[in-house]
Design a protein around this motif. Sequence first.
Motif, PDB file in Angstrom:
ATOM      1  N   GLN A  88       0.824  -1.207   0.000  1.00 13.13           N
ATOM      2  CA  GLN A  88       0.000   0.000   0.000  1.00 13.13           C
ATOM      3  C   GLN A  88       0.861   1.262   0.000  1.00 13.13           C
ATOM      4  O   GLN A  88       0.464   2.269  -0.575  1.00 13.13           O
ATOM      5  CB  GLN A  88      -0.956  -0.009   1.188  1.00 13.13           C
ATOM      6  CG  GLN A  88      -2.071   0.994   1.040  1.00 13.13           C
ATOM      7  CD  GLN A  88      -3.220   0.697   1.955  1.00 13.13           C
ATOM      8  OE1 GLN A  88      -3.313  -0.376   2.521  1.00 13.13           O
ATOM      9  NE2 GLN A  88      -4.101   1.647   2.097  1.00 13.13           N
ATOM     10  N   ASN A  89       2.038   1.228   0.601  1.00 16.63           N
ATOM     11  CA  ASN A  89       2.915   2.401   0.607  1.00 16.63           C
ATOM     12  C   ASN A  89       3.474   2.707  -0.778  1.00 16.63           C
ATOM     13  O   ASN A  89       3.944   3.805  -1.020  1.00 16.63           O
ATOM     14  CB  ASN A  89       4.062   2.214   1.602  1.00 16.63           C
ATOM     15  CG  ASN A  89       3.583   2.293   3.028  1.00 16.63           C
ATOM     16  OD1 ASN A  89       2.520   2.838   3.312  1.00 16.63           O
ATOM     17  ND2 ASN A  89       4.355   1.726   3.930  1.00 16.63           N
ATOM     18  N   ARG A  90       3.462   1.724  -1.699  1.00 13.52           N
ATOM     19  CA  ARG A  90       3.981   1.944  -3.050  1.00 13.52           C
ATOM     20  C   ARG A  90       2.920   2.460  -4.006  1.00 13.52           C
ATOM     21  O   ARG A  90       3.225   2.821  -5.127  1.00 13.52           O
ATOM     22  CB  ARG A  90       4.584   0.651  -3.594  1.00 13.52           C
ATOM     23  CG  ARG A  90       5.786   0.192  -2.801  1.00 13.52           C
ATOM     24  CD  ARG A  90       6.463  -1.035  -3.333  1.00 13.52           C
ATOM     25  NE  ARG A  90       5.917  -1.602  -4.533  1.00 13.52           N
ATOM     26  CZ  ARG A  90       5.747  -2.895  -4.729  1.00 13.52           C
ATOM     27  NH1 ARG A  90       6.059  -3.756  -3.795  1.00 13.52           N
ATOM     28  NH2 ARG A  90       5.257  -3.346  -5.861  1.00 13.52           N
ATOM     29  N   VAL A  91       1.662   2.479  -3.580  1.00 17.22           N
ATOM     30  CA  VAL A  91       0.561   2.922  -4.431  1.00 17.22           C
ATOM     31  C   VAL A  91       0.196   4.353  -4.064  1.00 17.22           C
ATOM     32  O   VAL A  91      -0.002   4.673  -2.900  1.00 17.22           O
ATOM     33  CB  VAL A  91      -0.671   1.999  -4.267  1.00 17.22           C
ATOM     34  CG1 VAL A  91      -1.856   2.531  -5.050  1.00 17.22           C
ATOM     35  CG2 VAL A  91      -0.330   0.584  -4.702  1.00 17.22           C
ATOM     36  N   LYS A  92       0.100   5.209  -5.090  1.00 20.58           N
ATOM     37  CA  LYS A  92      -0.347   6.588  -4.865  1.00 20.58           C
ATOM     38  C   LYS A  92      -1.857   6.635  -5.010  1.00 20.58           C
ATOM     39  O   LYS A  92      -2.416   6.109  -5.968  1.00 20.58           O
ATOM     40  CB  LYS A  92       0.280   7.507  -5.904  1.00 20.58           C
ATOM     41  CG  LYS A  92       1.534   8.160  -5.444  1.00 20.58           C
ATOM     42  CD  LYS A  92       1.639   9.483  -6.167  1.00 20.58           C
ATOM     43  CE  LYS A  92       2.421  10.421  -5.473  1.00 20.58           C
ATOM     44  NZ  LYS A  92       2.821  11.300  -4.856  1.00 20.58           N
ATOM     45  N   PHE A  93      -2.517   7.227  -4.051  1.00 22.46           N
ATOM     46  CA  PHE A  93      -3.954   7.423  -4.104  1.00 22.46           C
ATOM     47  C   PHE A  93      -4.211   8.821  -4.653  1.00 22.46           C
ATOM     48  O   PHE A  93      -3.731   9.803  -4.084  1.00 22.46           O
ATOM     49  CB  PHE A  93      -4.581   7.252  -2.716  1.00 22.46           C
ATOM     50  CG  PHE A  93      -4.449   5.845  -2.199  1.00 22.46           C
ATOM     51  CD1 PHE A  93      -5.420   4.904  -2.484  1.00 22.46           C
ATOM     52  CD2 PHE A  93      -3.349   5.463  -1.446  1.00 22.46           C
ATOM     53  CE1 PHE A  93      -5.302   3.600  -2.025  1.00 22.46           C
ATOM     54  CE2 PHE A  93      -3.220   4.168  -0.980  1.00 22.46           C
ATOM     55  CZ  PHE A  93      -4.202   3.234  -1.270  1.00 22.46           C
ATOM     56  N   VAL A  94      -4.936   8.900  -5.772  1.00 20.22           N
ATOM     57  CA  VAL A  94      -5.112  10.166  -6.480  1.00 20.22           C
ATOM     58  C   VAL A  94      -6.601  10.430  -6.687  1.00 20.22           C
ATOM     59  O   VAL A  94      -7.324   9.570  -7.200  1.00 20.22           O
ATOM     60  CB  VAL A  94      -4.387  10.114  -7.853  1.00 20.22           C
ATOM     61  CG1 VAL A  94      -4.612  11.392  -8.640  1.00 20.22           C
ATOM     62  CG2 VAL A  94      -2.903   9.839  -7.668  1.00 20.22           C
ATOM     63  N   ARG A  95      -7.047  11.627  -6.290  1.00 20.82           N
ATOM     64  CA  ARG A  95      -8.448  12.011  -6.508  1.00 20.82           C
ATOM     65  C   ARG A  95      -8.654  12.314  -7.982  1.00 20.82           C
ATOM     66  O   ARG A  95      -7.885  13.067  -8.583  1.00 20.82           O
ATOM     67  CB  ARG A  95      -8.803  13.227  -5.657  1.00 20.82           C
ATOM     68  CG  ARG A  95      -8.911  12.903  -4.188  1.00 20.82           C
ATOM     69  CD  ARG A  95      -9.363  14.070  -3.298  1.00 20.82           C
ATOM     70  NE  ARG A  95      -9.756  15.287  -3.955  1.00 20.82           N
ATOM     71  CZ  ARG A  95      -9.041  16.428  -3.932  1.00 20.82           C
ATOM     72  NH1 ARG A  95      -7.913  16.500  -3.281  1.00 20.82           N
ATOM     73  NH2 ARG A  95      -9.477  17.505  -4.551  1.00 20.82           N
ATOM     74  N   TRP A  96      -9.701  11.692  -8.567  1.00 20.48           N
ATOM     75  CA  TRP A  96      -9.990  11.900  -9.984  1.00 20.48           C
ATOM     76  C   TRP A  96     -11.328  12.602 -10.127  1.00 20.48           C
ATOM     77  O   TRP A  96     -12.275  12.211  -9.451  1.00 20.48           O
ATOM     78  CB  TRP A  96     -10.032  10.550 -10.715  1.00 20.48           C
ATOM     79  CG  TRP A  96     -10.446  10.685 -12.141  1.00 20.48           C
ATOM     80  CD1 TRP A  96     -11.686  10.423 -12.659  1.00 20.48           C
ATOM     81  CD2 TRP A  96      -9.651  11.140 -13.221  1.00 20.48           C
ATOM     82  NE1 TRP A  96     -11.703  10.674 -13.993  1.00 20.48           N
ATOM     83  CE2 TRP A  96     -10.459  11.131 -14.366  1.00 20.48           C
ATOM     84  CE3 TRP A  96      -8.333  11.573 -13.343  1.00 20.48           C
ATOM     85  CZ2 TRP A  96      -9.995  11.527 -15.613  1.00 20.48           C
ATOM     86  CZ3 TRP A  96      -7.874  11.955 -14.579  1.00 20.48           C
ATOM     87  CH2 TRP A  96      -8.701  11.929 -15.695  1.00 20.48           C
ATOM     88  N   PRO A  97     -11.422  13.644 -10.907  1.00 23.29           N
ATOM     89  CA  PRO A  97     -10.457  14.244 -11.815  1.00 23.29           C
ATOM     90  C   PRO A  97      -9.664  15.408 -11.222  1.00 23.29           C
ATOM     91  O   PRO A  97      -8.823  15.996 -11.900  1.00 23.29           O
ATOM     92  CB  PRO A  97     -11.325  14.719 -12.971  1.00 23.29           C
ATOM     93  CG  PRO A  97     -12.636  15.085 -12.334  1.00 23.29           C
ATOM     94  CD  PRO A  97     -12.802  14.124 -11.185  1.00 23.29           C
ATOM     95  N   ALA A  98      -9.887  15.728  -9.951  1.00 28.42           N
ATOM     96  CA  ALA A  98      -9.247  16.906  -9.345  1.00 28.42           C
ATOM     97  C   ALA A  98      -7.717  16.882  -9.432  1.00 28.42           C
ATOM     98  O   ALA A  98      -7.092  17.920  -9.619  1.00 28.42           O
ATOM     99  CB  ALA A  98      -9.696  17.054  -7.888  1.00 28.42           C
ATOM    100  N   GLU A  99      -7.125  15.710  -9.287  1.00 26.86           N
ATOM    101  CA  GLU A  99      -5.657  15.620  -9.294  1.00 26.86           C
ATOM    102  C   GLU A  99      -5.140  14.946 -10.577  1.00 26.86           C
ATOM    103  O   GLU A  99      -4.234  14.130 -10.544  1.00 26.86           O
ATOM    104  CB  GLU A  99      -5.182  14.852  -8.059  1.00 26.86           C
ATOM    105  CG  GLU A  99      -5.508  15.541  -6.760  1.00 26.86           C
ATOM    106  CD  GLU A  99      -5.050  14.749  -5.531  1.00 26.86           C
ATOM    107  OE1 GLU A  99      -4.798  15.393  -4.501  1.00 26.86           O
ATOM    108  OE2 GLU A  99      -4.947  13.508  -5.608  1.00 26.86           O
ATOM    109  N   SER A 100      -5.713  15.333 -11.701  1.00 30.91           N
ATOM    110  CA  SER A 100      -5.307  14.715 -12.969  1.00 30.91           C
ATOM    111  C   SER A 100      -3.834  14.975 -13.283  1.00 30.91           C
ATOM    112  O   SER A 100      -3.183  14.153 -13.931  1.00 30.91           O
ATOM    113  CB  SER A 100      -6.193  15.194 -14.120  1.00 30.91           C
ATOM    114  OG  SER A 100      -6.144  16.603 -14.236  1.00 30.91           O
ATOM    115  N   ASP A 101      -3.293  16.087 -12.784  1.00 30.03           N
ATOM    116  CA  ASP A 101      -1.862  16.367 -12.996  1.00 30.03           C
ATOM    117  C   ASP A 101      -0.995  15.361 -12.230  1.00 30.03           C
ATOM    118  O   ASP A 101       0.043  14.915 -12.738  1.00 30.03           O
ATOM    119  CB  ASP A 101      -1.509  17.797 -12.593  1.00 30.03           C
ATOM    120  CG  ASP A 101      -1.901  18.127 -11.155  1.00 30.03           C
ATOM    121  OD1 ASP A 101      -2.883  17.547 -10.640  1.00 30.03           O
ATOM    122  OD2 ASP A 101      -1.215  18.963 -10.533  1.00 30.03           O
TER     123      ASP A 101
END
Length: 166
Positions: free
Chosen positions: A6-19
Amino acid sequence: MKGNVQNRVKFVRWPAESDVREECRALHHLCLLIVEHGAPPPEQLGIYEDWVRPPIIPEDLQARVRQLADRAVVNAKPVLDPVGILYYKDSSITLSPTQCEMLTPLISRYSQLVYRTELREILEQSGSSSSSNALDLHVMRLRRRLQLVGLSLRNVWGRGFVVEPL
């Protein structure tokens, strides 16, 4: 969780953090997109991506994270399929039957030495010339093909060859 994947996976909000997602894609980082309420999921996913909608139960989240980690491990080593396509990371190339025969021991012993004599025997069995010059010509052509997917066919002088990342 095994190896704290789990520490190797980035959790990214979509679409707010598309960059941030694009950064992860460029760097081949594992990325789990958290699709915000009302937003459509991304149309295309890379090999190192997956998506979920909140709320997600912990067991489902762990399963998605494990699947991402498994994909990264599978993609770390080249795979030669039976029809003559070599897959490595996000790329693939088609190979001739002779190139496939020569590449089989090189891929099965990825990053390890394969002796010239073994490759010459493969050429001999396929009906091709197995002279040193013929082997060197096949290696040169194979080397060019492998560079297209980010692999190197390194010569170990007087002994054989090793396939490894560029």
